[in-house]
Scaffold this motif. Sequence first.
Motif, PDB file in Angstrom:
ATOM      1  N   ILE A 246      19.559 -12.159   3.475  1.00  0.00           N
ATOM      2  CA  ILE A 246      19.420 -10.826   4.073  1.00  0.00           C
ATOM      3  C   ILE A 246      20.510 -10.662   5.136  1.00  0.00           C
ATOM      4  CG2 ILE A 246      17.634 -11.608   5.716  1.00  0.00           C
ATOM      5  CD1 ILE A 246      16.457  -8.713   5.498  1.00  0.00           C
ATOM      6  N   GLY A 247      21.104  -9.495   5.184  1.00  0.00           N
ATOM      7  CA  GLY A 247      22.146  -9.256   6.174  1.00  0.00           C
ATOM      8  C   GLY A 247      22.761  -7.893   6.025  1.00  0.00           C
ATOM      9  N   LEU A 248      23.833  -7.672   6.787  1.00  0.00           N
ATOM     10  CA  LEU A 248      24.519  -6.380   6.753  1.00  0.00           C
ATOM     11  C   LEU A 248      25.608  -6.371   5.679  1.00  0.00           C
ATOM     12  CD1 LEU A 248      25.004  -5.766  10.593  1.00  0.00           C
ATOM     13  CD2 LEU A 248      23.309  -4.692   9.119  1.00  0.00           C
ATOM     14  N   CYS A 261      21.360  -4.601   4.306  1.00  0.00           N
ATOM     15  CA  CYS A 261      20.864  -3.529   5.180  1.00  0.00           C
ATOM     16  C   CYS A 261      22.057  -2.715   5.673  1.00  0.00           C
ATOM     17  CB  CYS A 261      20.112  -4.127   6.363  1.00  0.00           C
ATOM     18  SG  CYS A 261      18.819  -5.267   5.851  1.00  0.00           S
ATOM     19  N   TYR A 267      17.914  -3.453   9.296  1.00  0.00           N
ATOM     20  CA  TYR A 267      17.803  -4.923   9.317  1.00  0.00           C
ATOM     21  C   TYR A 267      16.480  -5.304  10.020  1.00  0.00           C
ATOM     22  CZ  TYR A 267      20.002  -9.648   9.395  1.00  0.00           C
ATOM     23  OH  TYR A 267      20.328 -10.968   9.194  1.00  0.00           O
ATOM     24  N   ILE A 271      13.276  -7.220   7.992  1.00  0.00           N
ATOM     25  CA  ILE A 271      13.364  -8.681   8.005  1.00  0.00           C
ATOM     26  C   ILE A 271      12.013  -9.389   7.785  1.00  0.00           C
ATOM     27  CG2 ILE A 271      13.355  -8.963  10.555  1.00  0.00           C
ATOM     28  CD1 ILE A 271      15.601 -11.184   9.858  1.00  0.00           C
TER      29      ILE A 271
END
Length: 310
Positions: A246-248, A261, A267, A271
């Motif tokens: 998970i991240g930008l 995200c 985000y 999460i």
Amino acid sequence: MKTIITRSISKAASFIKNGEVVAFPTETVYGLGADCFNGSAVEKIFRLKGRAKDNPLIVHVYSKKDIKLLASEISIVARKLIEKFFPGPLTVILKKNYIVPDLVTADLDTIAIRMPSMKLSREFINKCGVPIAAPSANLSGSPSSVHWKHVLDDFKDKIPCILVGPVVKYGIESTVIDCSVDPPVLLRPGVITFEQLRKIDRRISLKLSGRIKSPGMKYKHYAPQAKVIIYNSKSYITDYKNSAYIGLDRPREKFGKICICSSLTEYAARIFKFFRDCDYRAYKRIYVQAVDERGLGLAIMNRIKKASSE
Ligand code: TXA
Ligand code: MG
């Protein structure tokens, strides 16, 4: 005990009036609430969560008037913060009044107070007729619940009632600021940012380590079953199939599950749900992208660091 899942505020409030605990939504995360003046009801919260007795609860109020009932002293800065950010995702710590049971505040002479902004939470607290002591509605150490189904996963048939609400807006917990000292100290970063707080008083400082003032911050927190690993551009990953991300930014690796995200707000909102989704599908590792510790990034990094700590 069978857990009732309801949208009825008066039904949920009737359990509180009978000295039971009820899970309810707020704009940050779900809370596990009880009448703050009922010691045996509050005791149930600690037992159900497996929460250490030295970790105090936040008391949720319906109106600003209730703050005077709970706190003995409200400094000028505290007044300004309350004026600006209540109702909303900010918790202020004040010197407590003697009417609050010591169990709620873990024998401290201070009390954490928050006034949620979600309409449903406010109507629920109002209907209960008393301030509601509530930690996040998850087992101690686990990710906070951002959906009633997460609450059910952790407390099915252990609590009598879950009040179901709309999707929570923020997805991470409130900012906690200690206003029992002057100048105030930020103890837990959250949705209301350090920068926003400093606009109210430039002297506000940050204390996230060292001698721990917010007892909860010393425990491992927010952690899924999967191992959480902080990901940056230098990370070297081999077994990415059994791992999630998970991240930008889109990662180089073909992880088994990927969540990109588009902003820090998204985000934060995603999460904890992502952590739980990864556990449902038995991922072994979750790589979470590091972000700059500015604005909401400070709160996100705080949660990620706690979740990844051994
Ligand atoms: O958004 C939130 O704050 C959610 C919703 C349900 O309101 N609640 C929440 O509660 O996150 P909890 O118990 O998970 O976290 C409360 C934090 C803990 O770290 C606790 O140690 C700290 O606030 N705290 C509570 N009372 C305190 C006090 N008197 N002095 C210092 N820290 C305190
Ligand atoms: Mg919590």
